[in-house]
Design an enzyme around this catalytic site. Sequence first.
Site, short mmCIF file in Angstrom:
data_model
loop_
_atom_site.label_atom_id
_atom_site.label_comp_id
_atom_site.label_asym_id
_atom_site.label_seq_id
_atom_site.Cartn_x
_atom_site.Cartn_y
_atom_site.Cartn_z
N LEU A 139 -3.40 38.16 0.95
CA LEU A 139 -2.35 37.71 0.04
C LEU A 139 -3.08 37.04 -1.11
CD1 LEU A 139 0.69 37.23 -0.56
CD2 LEU A 139 0.46 35.05 0.62
N SER A 140 -3.17 37.70 -2.24
CA SER A 140 -4.03 37.22 -3.33
C SER A 140 -3.32 36.16 -4.16
CB SER A 140 -4.43 38.40 -4.23
OG SER A 140 -3.28 39.10 -4.66
N SER A 143 5.17 21.70 0.62
CA SER A 143 6.10 21.13 1.59
C SER A 143 5.58 19.80 2.09
CB SER A 143 6.31 22.12 2.75
OG SER A 143 7.39 21.74 3.56
N CYS A 191 -3.74 34.74 4.27
CA CYS A 191 -4.25 36.04 4.68
C CYS A 191 -4.29 36.14 6.20
CB CYS A 191 -5.65 36.25 4.12
SG CYS A 191 -5.76 35.94 2.34
N GLY A 210 -6.83 31.03 4.06
CA GLY A 210 -6.53 29.66 3.63
C GLY A 210 -6.79 29.44 2.16
#
Length: 645
Positions: free
Chosen positions: A63-64, A376, A2, A88
């Site tokens: 960003l859910s 990653s 977010c 986060g």
Amino acid sequence: MCGLIGFLAAGAGDPTGTGDLSETDLSVTRQAIADSLVQMRHRGPDDGDTWSDDEVVIGFRRLSLIDWEHSHQPLPYLDGRYHLIFNGEIYNYLELRERLRTEFGAEFATQGDGEAILAGYHYLGERIVTELRGMFTFLIWDSQERVLFGARDWFGIKPLYTYTDERGSFFASEKKALLSVAPAEVAADVNTEALQHYLTLQYVPEPASMHRRITRIDSGTSFTLRPGGEVVLTRYFTPDFPIRPVSEPDKLYREIADALRDSVAKHMRSDFTVGAFLSGGIDSTAIAALAREHNPKLLTFTTGFEREGFSEIDVAAESAAAIGVQHITKVVSAQEMMDTLPLIVWYLDDPVADPALVPLYFIAREARKRVKVVLSGEGADELFGGYTIYREPISLRRLSAAPDPVKRLLGSLSTRLPEGMRGKDLLRRASIGIEERYYGNARIFRPDEMADLLKTYSPQVSYTDVTAPYYAASRHLDDSTRMQYIDLFTWLRGDILVKADKMTMANSLELRVPFLDTEVFRVASAIPVDQKITRETTKYALRRALAEIVPAHVLNRAKLGFPVPTRPWLQAEMYEWAREIIVSAGTGHLIDTAEALKLLDAHRDGPHDYSRKIWTLLVFMVWHGIFVEGRIKPEIPQPVYPVAI
């Protein structure tokens, strides 16, 4: 993942001492912050909102990924006593919520991780940050105590910028959001000391930024701020390496494997599909193999270039086949790289001259068509001793042990050898101590090279200014481990984590890094140097730990990364493009244009490779054109990704 922005009034000139903004000022500030959220829409395309009271304005883009139908932010708690904005993921949030429920009777209105932070702060106070296992920056406003509490995660995975003027203090996930609420003169004020460090290191070392009046909150740091007061910083995490001898190596290898398996399991927590980046090296392959244990249909992603010798696609595909995962690739052309650089630099906020940013941007864009989260392998090298340069103290052991007169002779001899001659740099490095010798993985311009190029060059500014505090704090460690320690504060958070966050967030994609987990660090930090680095290999203990997880053909493969063909391209396809950037740049008062062109021509004509130096200049010039001159205006795409995948 977010984007957040918060403001706390200074209270200057208020006779009541409460710090209350006038209704007009509050309205203006609220609107400015609401407008600034447009600068971070890529970080949170799913929804956004603002909240304010008489002293505070906070805004959020979401960003859910967890509890996407609820957990909207700014998030209230205890009938509105607290409000949270949080960027986060907290991977142990389920365990933390249960603990707070059991020990304190905490009640929750959502199923998300943000409310766990709020409840933890209410019941545990500021020490809640030491209980959080994850990546985060957050701000909590306590309307009862009238205090703003904030923090940044242990390693600096998530960014947090800050700016203060007569109105008060601002905090944001992206610097461009702060520039949008600051006066125009803030954007024009380039930090020339930061520029000098950038030309040496290829990034701006924290806590500075390339704008003098905007700084960053350090990794592993929390803070409090009251209306009219100063920001009070508290370092809650100082990494150390409490090295222990290994009497049972197999036990150590099992402990490493168990810590990684647990970390990946927790990093897989999401309401949406999780994928993985795969370069074909040991780190990313290990993460993908462990992730596949939770998702047999795991998607992996890699990228390469239209040039022989600069593509990992075949290697990564071989690794994907060996661990049994689906694989998607993206090939990047020189033209795409040139066309996209201004947009990439806009997303960066500060210049970072790592060419690997470009393929990372493109593979993130490709991945976001299919997933909202990727895992990653960042951090493995810094924690487990993966860089070849960490073996240097072993190579230089005999020369470094020579008497001082001999070392001075070696240094003098190195200056007489022609540029590019084999052994020249080895002699030079053997003649100096590690504090002067090592300042990170990227070493771009030497001081003598900058003296002619940088018009604001100051011999009083040195890379040792950046590393000195960390060398002072690590005197008890061996030289190779000290290099790891330095990288945690410099290279990792200045380059690796910046490009990881910015390039994935540019595409509304969340990147998670299971190696940079507190439990993994606890295990890795105790490993002695002979279990990390040998004359033959790096990451020795990690390789042994992964022997039953990673395919044998990957286990001892050399480090790959995302190699970028800037050397041949700047000699051919990119030459005219690079020349035009240099000629048209409004940086003549900072960078000598003639010297920059001379460097470009020397690279084209050969035989020496100056591509990294040229790329460093090009990225800064593009950055200056965007953020200082306003001459370069990349077209910012609207996020068009679906809420759910």
